[in-house]
Design an enzyme around this catalytic site. Structure first.
Site, PDB file in Angstrom:
ATOM      1  N   ASN A   7       0.882  -1.168   0.000  1.00 55.14           N
ATOM      2  CA  ASN A   7       0.000   0.000   0.000  1.00 55.14           C
ATOM      3  C   ASN A   7       0.919   1.216   0.000  1.00 55.14           C
ATOM      4  OD1 ASN A   7      -1.458   2.306   0.842  1.00 55.14           O
ATOM      5  ND2 ASN A   7      -3.056   1.039   1.738  1.00 55.14           N
ATOM      6  N   GLU A  34      -3.917   1.903  -2.908  1.00 54.38           N
ATOM      7  CA  GLU A  34      -3.980   3.332  -2.621  1.00 54.38           C
ATOM      8  C   GLU A  34      -3.046   4.139  -3.523  1.00 54.38           C
ATOM      9  OE1 GLU A  34      -5.417   5.370   0.956  1.00 54.38           O
ATOM     10  OE2 GLU A  34      -4.393   3.769   2.039  1.00 54.38           O
ATOM     11  N   ASP A 148      -3.978  -4.709   1.160  1.00 53.14           N
ATOM     12  CA  ASP A 148      -4.316  -4.116   2.448  1.00 53.14           C
ATOM     13  C   ASP A 148      -5.702  -4.599   2.825  1.00 53.14           C
ATOM     14  OD1 ASP A 148      -4.968  -2.590   4.621  1.00 53.14           O
ATOM     15  OD2 ASP A 148      -4.584  -0.649   3.664  1.00 53.14           O
ATOM     16  N   ASN A 150      -7.013  -4.395   5.834  1.00 54.39           N
ATOM     17  CA  ASN A 150      -7.568  -3.621   6.959  1.00 54.39           C
ATOM     18  C   ASN A 150      -8.178  -4.537   8.016  1.00 54.39           C
ATOM     19  OD1 ASN A 150      -7.079  -0.727   6.842  1.00 54.39           O
ATOM     20  ND2 ASN A 150      -8.217  -0.735   4.915  1.00 54.39           N
ATOM     21  N   ASP A 219      -1.546  -6.120   6.140  1.00 49.66           N
ATOM     22  CA  ASP A 219      -1.224  -6.384   4.730  1.00 49.66           C
ATOM     23  C   ASP A 219      -0.900  -7.870   4.614  1.00 49.66           C
ATOM     24  OD1 ASP A 219      -0.925  -3.487   3.401  1.00 49.66           O
ATOM     25  OD2 ASP A 219      -0.187  -3.438   5.462  1.00 49.66           O
ATOM     26  N   ASP A 248       2.798   4.718   4.970  1.00 50.11           N
ATOM     27  CA  ASP A 248       2.575   4.205   6.333  1.00 50.11           C
ATOM     28  C   ASP A 248       2.535   2.677   6.358  1.00 50.11           C
ATOM     29  OD1 ASP A 248       0.231   4.545   4.866  1.00 50.11           O
ATOM     30  OD2 ASP A 248      -0.974   5.219   6.570  1.00 50.11           O
ATOM     31  N   HIS A 249       2.602   2.046   5.178  1.00 52.15           N
ATOM     32  CA  HIS A 249       2.658   0.585   5.079  1.00 52.15           C
ATOM     33  C   HIS A 249       4.030   0.127   4.581  1.00 52.15           C
ATOM     34  CE1 HIS A 249      -1.820  -0.228   5.197  1.00 52.15           C
ATOM     35  NE2 HIS A 249      -1.813   1.062   4.935  1.00 52.15           N
TER      36      HIS A 249
END
Length: 263
Positions: A7, A34, A148, A150, A219, A248-249
DNA sequence: ATGGTAGCGCTGCTA
């Protein structure tokens, strides 16, 4: 074969880091999430210059998923397959066959909070993902669904489970829908290889969470048994979360052993 | 301490 999921949290911002990472890690297949790009803004020529064919399903501003491949791309399906139900209004899923394996890049809805309509959308989305996978793949075939999710599958995938009671990412309903994918025949190949806790793939940008080790493993690389049995090595590339302007991933990387003749 | 940062795009939403 080496494949990975990442991501990137805006490909427009992250492209230099993605290029640098591709040169260093050299995956044969990369699923991204993303991208936050419209299709006509996707830098396919840049990736072509690095030896990758690519497909992208984007909408601009939010969401956006892609697959890069050095081993061919065909049988591309952007969005959910029609037989799985209504199309997703968001650009969150794309599937393609690369090097004899069916890959799907997923960006599962966040859910926001358990009392939010977006959480119900997340649950419906996960149910439709299973129907999508059941249409384009078979449990005894070669398929990988990664991205991702989530969802932190278990409490050991969360830095402090008490902070997520009553929140998304750990709720029983979404974990149960993930388990349905496992029941169908999808193996969490990273978890099959590593039993430790504190192996995270996402850290909030805020409050120094990365440096404090406050993360989640959301992930995931899910693979059918025949692919999982070929996994030789896997890693969450924490180095990609460091330095200037990181996502951030972190990427999750998987290496397959060379398959036997006819496998 | 109910905070904090990042991206998109220009006001506040999304994560």
């Amino acid at each position: 074969m080496r494949f990975a999921t990442w991501n990137v949290n805006s490909l427009k911002v992250r492209l230099p880091r993605v290029e640098e990472w591709l040169a260093e890690v050299q995956p044969d297949v990369l699923c991204m999430q993303e991208t936050k790009l419209a299709d006509d803004a996707f830098p396919a020529l840049t990736f072509q210059g690095l030896g990758y064919e690519s497909v992208h399903h984007g909408q601009g501003q939010w969401n956006g998923v892609a697959i890069l491949s050095k081993v061919g791309i065909d049988d591309v399906v952007a969005n959910f397959v029609p037989s799985s139900g209504d199309p997703d209004p968001d650009a969150r899923i794309i599937s393609a066959r690369c090097g004899g394996i069916g890959f799907t890049s997923v960006y599962v809805p966040n859910g926001r909070s358990l009392d939010n309509d977006h959480y119900q959308y997340k649950l419906r989305w996960l149910a439709q993902l299973r129907r999508h996978v059941d249409t384009i793949a078979a449990p005894d075939g070669a398929a990988v669904v990664m991205g991702d999710f989530n969802i932190a599958p278990e409490d050991r995938d969360v830095y402090d489970p008490s902070k997520f009671v009553g929140a998304t990412h750990t709720s029983p309903a979404e974990r149960a829908l993930l388990a349905e994918l496992h029941d169908w025949g999808m193996v969490d190949v990273f978890r099959e290889r590593y039993d430790e806790d504190r192996l995270y793939s996402w850290w909030d940008y805020r409050a120094g969470d990365f440096h404090q080790g406050r993360g989640l493993r959301i992930d995931l690389v899910l693979a059918t048994r025949s692919v999982a049995d070929r996994v030789a090595w896997s890693v969450i590339d924490r180095n990609a979360r460091k330095g200037t302007s990181p996502s951030d991933h972190a990427p999750v990387v998987v290496d397959l052993a060379e398959s036997a003749v006819g496998a």
